[in-house]
Structures are given as C-alpha cells and as structure tokens.
Design an enzyme around this catalytic site. Structure first.
Site, short mmCIF file in Angstrom:
data_model
loop_
_atom_site.label_atom_id
_atom_site.label_comp_id
_atom_site.label_asym_id
_atom_site.label_seq_id
_atom_site.Cartn_x
_atom_site.Cartn_y
_atom_site.Cartn_z
CD GLU A 1 -34.16 -12.99 -20.94
OE1 GLU A 1 -35.23 -12.89 -20.29
OE2 GLU A 1 -33.95 -13.89 -21.76
CB CYS B 1 -65.04 7.52 -16.12
SG CYS B 1 -65.08 9.14 -16.89
C1 LIG Z 1 -40.32 -8.79 -18.51
C2 LIG Z 1 -39.21 -9.70 -18.82
C3 LIG Z 1 -37.90 -9.35 -18.52
C4 LIG Z 1 -37.53 -8.09 -17.79
O1 LIG Z 1 -37.97 -8.15 -16.46
P1 LIG Z 1 -37.57 -7.00 -15.41
O2 LIG Z 1 -38.31 -7.40 -14.18
O3 LIG Z 1 -38.08 -5.72 -15.96
O4 LIG Z 1 -36.12 -7.03 -15.22
C5 LIG Z 1 -36.90 -10.23 -18.87
N1 LIG Z 1 -37.18 -11.41 -19.50
C6 LIG Z 1 -38.44 -11.78 -19.79
C7 LIG Z 1 -38.68 -13.07 -20.47
C8 LIG Z 1 -39.51 -10.95 -19.46
O5 LIG Z 1 -40.75 -11.33 -19.75
#
Ligand SMILES: *Cc1c(COP(=O)(O)O)cnc(C)c1O
Length: 430
Positions: free
Chosen positions: A289, A358
């Site tokens: 992911e 601010c």
């Molecule tokens: C934020 C997130 C990602 C992506 O993370 P990166 O550090 O941007 O690669 C993938 N999976 C989950 C569950 C996340 O919360």
C-alpha cells in the site's frame, strides 16, 4: 538539461524538476510561467515522475504475485488517481470519501482495500455495495459491526485483520504506527483469538493478514522484523484451519527529502519472497500500500515572497504559502528542499521561510541560505505527498490550485478555491 546554477548534491534526487538556463522547470514547463499565469501558492505535479515512481514498483515485482494498492491519502487529486488507475494500480482507502474518489476515476473495486481504525457503518455499506477487495479490520468491535452490516445486505465481507506487530519503524513518532503504544491494529498477541471470533461471524469471510508499521521508513529491516512475526501467526492460523490467501505489508517506504537514501521496493520484495518460500508460504499473494513513495517527489509547492524582514536574531522571508497549505513542517518538524525559480547571483543571507498564519508553528523552512528579493518565487520540494491532502482553511485562506505537467503541457487539475467557496454552507441566525 543541466543546471546553470550549481544544484546542491543533496537535491539531486528530483530529476523531473531541473534548472535550464537558470530557470527551474517541471519536465519541459518553466515554473515561473505557471506561477505568473496561475498565481501562488500552487502545487505542481509531474506526470512523468508519477510514472517513474510506479515503474520502480512494477519492475521490482516482475512476475511475482503482488497487488499494489496506492495509499491515496498521500495525494488524492483525481488526476493523480486516474494516472495510477491507468497504470493498473489498486487503491488503499481510509474513508467513504476516498472510496468516492477512487470510484470517480473508474478504479476497479476488486483492487480496493479499505483500511482505517474508525470505519463507520455507512462507509462499510458503501464499500460493500461497490464490491471492494476487502477490509483491513483493526478491532474486534469493528469485526462485529462489519459482520452486522454485511449480513444486513445479504453479503459476506472479505476481511484481513490488521495486526500491530510491535516493531519500531524508527521514524517520527507521529508516523510510527506499529508499536503497541499506537492506536492502530490488533496486538499481535491477541490476533489468533480475534481470528477465532471472526470465523464465527456469519457476515465475514477471512481472506488475509495485514500490517502497516509506519511511514517514511528509510531502513527496511523493520519490515523484516514484522514479516517474521506475521509468518509465525500465519503458521498458527494454519494450525487452527484458517488458510489465508494474501499478506498485506502496508505502505511506508520512505523518500529522499534531504539526504535520505530511498529504500528500493526490489530489496523489500526480494527478501519477502525469499522468506515466504523458505517458510512454506509461497502461495500467499502479497499486497503493498505505498503512498508517499509514489507521489512525494513528484510535486512541488510554489510560493511567492511577500516581504523580507531582517531582524537582529533572524531574517524572515514571509511567503504566501503557509501551514494550512503544507502542514508537514509544523506537524512533524519536516524538512523540505527549497529552490528559487530564478536563482540570484550575490550574497546569501540565512532566512526562516514563514507563512502569514497567526501561529509561531507556521514555518515552512528554517535557516536556509538564500539570495532573495521581494516578489521572488520559491519551490518547496517533495511536496507531492501529504501536502494538498492535509491542506485546510485556517485563517480563512482558500486552498491552493493544483497543476499536472505532462511534457511541455500543463493541466489545471484543481481550481484555486475562492472566497465564496469558503463561505458557502454557512449562515447566520435570523
Ligand atoms: C498512510 C497509509 C499508507 C500509506 O503510507 P505511506 O507511508 O504514504 O506509504 C498505507 N496503508 C495504510 C493503512 C496507511 O494508513
């Protein structure tokens, strides 16, 4: 192609944003032209940079069974999503709003995974109706709710449990998610029981195991620590007759902001597949992911110097971008590269680059040696991830416009917000 202005070596990691004849370009478009036509603050993305980042994953994967689900909270502009959808990406979503965006660009629902610690019933219903690949579930209470919602719709929800493997990702505390102190996931010690509960719920179908240990990881060894713990759990699950079809290692690969060495997806995948084979789990499909590593270095934020303020202790360059446009410095003490669109010859001074908001936390870069004059335009680098998606309207500031450059062309992919946009929906008492 080469810079007339000596580009500091620590900035050499952003090949789609280069100087030509002393003007900074995005691909073949001079950035000062965009600033002049469209105003600042302005986010500018490079389509070629998105493709190149995708290609590092695609080539690392080769023929191996890996599904890449872009972690879209890093940058969810529809043009960015469409680009990744075209390239064959799936999506990792964390809200009903992100589901709407993914579907709006024609994403294949069978490649959407729904993550996040606080899914509401309406979000579950929307995702089930769309037919997503599955849910990464973060608690027993969520298992129960998801089962109820699915049963209600006459469906079974495909689930993976997000476990918290209690490994230290050695990143900023706010973006570390895999320690037992964090709110995320089911503690790995409680995971087997959670799977037992999940098996008994009629609205669920168990398909996988998930973790996401943090973000901006520049060392990949924490993934390996997590992997061994996950594979122990996979063995235990086999032992009680729960066979998984996929393993999701989340996102988190870091990028070069300053002098970090960007870890390669290939190094990660080579190790993971070797361990899957060695442990007899070669049938598992892998899900990744990545968010930041696909978009972070594909964007810059342009901002114009409004005032220079020379003081006894500090020099300030007050610019028209602020923490509401780019929150990372204020939130994580983050460092972004900073380059003038047209570098000036002459003596430099050390500046703190700050916005008009601010708050003393409203700074974008500190102690940078720059030769500046009022009206100069600067590019904050590596602003493609967690830039616009974290932007807000504090101080009633309209959000910036976004542009995608494609070779010698550019497309406005989000209009600048107007003041009328900001007041819409509000009313006063009669
Ligand atoms: C934020 C997130 C990602 C992506 O993370 P990166 O550090 O941007 O690669 C993938 N999976 C989950 C569950 C996340 O919360």
């Amino acid at each position: 192609m080469t810079a007339a202005f000596p580009v500091p070596p620590e900035l050499a990691g952003h090949p789609f944003f280069q100087y030509r004849n002393n003007v900074l370009y995005a691909e073949d478009v001079p950035l000062d032209h965009l600033a002049e036509k469209l105003g600042t603050p302005l986010y500018v993305y490079s389509r070629a940079a998105l493709k190149a980042a995708w290609e590092t994953y695609r080539s690392a994967i080769g023929q191996r069974p890996v599904q890449v689900c872009y972690g879209m909270k890093a940058n969810s502009n529809l043009a960015v999503l469409k680009e990744f959808a075209r390239l064959g990406a799936g999506f990792d979503i964390v809200s009903g709003g992100e589901l709407k965006r993914a579907l709006a660009v024609g994403a294949d629902p069978a490649r959407i995974v729904f993550s996040g610690v606080g899914k509401q019933a309406w979000e579950m219903r929307a995702a089930l109706a769309a037919g997503v690949m599955g849910f990464n579930v973060e608690s027993e209470a969520e298992l129960q709710r998801l089962s109820d919602v699915a049963q209600d719709m006459g469906l079974r929800a495909r689930v993976s449990l997000r476990v918290n493997p209690d490994v230290d990702a050695q990143t900023h505390p706010y973006i570390s998610t895999g320690l037992k102190e964090n709110k995320f996931g089911i503690p790995i010690g409680a995971a087997l029981d959670a799977y037992r509960s999940a098996r008994l719920l009629p609205g669920l179908e168990i398909t996988g195991l998930d973790c996401h240990i943090g973000s901006q990881l520049t060392d990949i060894s924490p993934y390996f620590d997590a992997l061994e713990k996950l594979l122990d759990l996979v063995d235990d699950l086999d032992g009680i007759g729960i066979r998984l079809s996929h393993l999701d290692l989340g996102g988190g690969l870091g990028i070069r902001y300053r002098d970090e060495v960007q870890p390669s997806p290939k190094a990660l995948l080579d190790h993971v597949f070797q361990r899957l084979q060695a442990r007899g789990q070669g049938h598992l499909q892998l899900v990744l992911e990545p968010g930041r590593s696909l978009v972070g270095n594909a964007g810059v934020l342009l901002t114009t110097v409004q005032y220079l303020k020379h003081g006894e202790a500090r020099n300030f360059a007050i610019v028209d971008a602020a923490m509401n446009d780019l929150l990372r410095p204020a939130l994580y003490d983050a460092w972004h590269g900073l380059r003038p669109l047209r570098p000036r010859a002459g003596d430099t001074l050390e500046y703190d680059v700050v916005g008009p908001v601010c708050e003393s936390a409203d700074w974008l870069a500190r102690q940078r040696a720059l030769a500046l004059e009022q009206g100069d335009v600067l590019a904050l680098e590596s602003a493609g991830a967690y830039g616009m998606t974290m932007a807000g309207n504090y101080n009633t500031r309209p959000r910036a416009a976004e542009v995608m450059v494609d070779g010698g062309h550019y497309h406005v992919v989000r209009q600048r917000e107007t003041l009328d946009d900001l007041l819409r929906g509000e009313s006063t008492l009669p």
